[in-house]
Design a protein around this motif. Sequence first.
Motif, short mmCIF file in Angstrom:
data_model
loop_
_atom_site.label_atom_id
_atom_site.label_comp_id
_atom_site.label_asym_id
_atom_site.label_seq_id
_atom_site.Cartn_x
_atom_site.Cartn_y
_atom_site.Cartn_z
N THR A 16 0.83 -1.20 0.00
CA THR A 16 0.00 0.00 0.00
C THR A 16 0.87 1.25 0.00
O THR A 16 0.61 2.19 -0.76
N ALA A 17 1.90 1.28 0.83
CA ALA A 17 2.77 2.46 0.90
C ALA A 17 3.50 2.67 -0.42
O ALA A 17 3.61 3.80 -0.92
N GLN A 56 -5.91 -3.29 -16.02
CA GLN A 56 -5.69 -1.98 -16.63
C GLN A 56 -4.28 -1.48 -16.32
O GLN A 56 -3.87 -1.47 -15.16
N PRO A 57 -3.54 -1.05 -17.34
CA PRO A 57 -2.20 -0.52 -17.10
C PRO A 57 -2.23 0.68 -16.15
O PRO A 57 -3.09 1.55 -16.28
N GLY A 58 -1.32 0.70 -15.19
CA GLY A 58 -1.20 1.81 -14.27
C GLY A 58 -2.18 1.79 -13.12
O GLY A 58 -2.07 2.60 -12.20
N ALA A 59 -3.15 0.89 -13.12
CA ALA A 59 -4.13 0.82 -12.02
C ALA A 59 -3.49 0.11 -10.83
O ALA A 59 -2.66 -0.79 -10.98
N ARG A 60 -3.87 0.53 -9.64
CA ARG A 60 -3.27 0.02 -8.41
C ARG A 60 -3.95 -1.26 -7.93
O ARG A 60 -5.17 -1.36 -7.96
N PRO A 61 -3.15 -2.20 -7.41
CA PRO A 61 -3.73 -3.39 -6.79
C PRO A 61 -4.47 -3.02 -5.50
O PRO A 61 -4.23 -1.96 -4.92
N MET A 75 -8.89 -3.00 0.13
CA MET A 75 -8.57 -1.58 0.10
C MET A 75 -7.48 -1.33 -0.92
O MET A 75 -6.65 -2.20 -1.17
N THR A 76 -7.51 -0.12 -1.50
CA THR A 76 -6.45 0.28 -2.42
C THR A 76 -5.48 1.20 -1.71
O THR A 76 -4.27 0.98 -1.73
N GLU A 77 -5.98 2.25 -1.06
CA GLU A 77 -5.11 3.18 -0.33
C GLU A 77 -5.46 3.30 1.14
O GLU A 77 -4.59 3.44 1.97
N VAL A 78 -6.76 3.32 1.46
CA VAL A 78 -7.20 3.42 2.86
C VAL A 78 -8.29 2.38 3.10
O VAL A 78 -9.01 2.01 2.17
#
Length: 152
Positions: A16-17, A56-61, A75-78
């Motif tokens: 995540t970080a 999708q390219p550039g999309a976050r896990p 969660m992706t970021e929070v």
Amino acid sequence: MRHPLGESLVAVVALTAALAGCGGNSKGPELARVQGTVSFKGQPLKNATVVFFPNQPGARPASGITGENGRFELMTEVPGDGVVKGQHRVSITAREAAPELSLEQQSALSLTTEGAPVGKPLIPEKYFRFETSGLTTEIKSGANTTNFELKE
């Protein structure tokens, strides 16, 4: 004493970080809520790390850890923010707690290039990598429920 979730929790926090980068991105892609369960041989799989890797390219896990009943929320970021919509490949990792090391063993390990010992896999290791797990799912707008029944 090591926490039984230590390895998985460290992996999720590091992922995540690393993905969050510097500064927030409030204009990122639309996220959808995802929850579900993981079971192995018909039993809930607790303390497993679940990661969705978007196609999708550039999309976050997105990631989460299963509770006692095998339930997870991603969660992706929070916590609770959700997952990028679209197709995803999935990895699930579950290990026994890492063996406890004496101070002498810890000291000796710090002098080597080997990593710390990890616990025995609780599921087939093919599930540990999205390239070999065979697990996929599609995330749509709104709330999504995705359940995984892992086999040998």
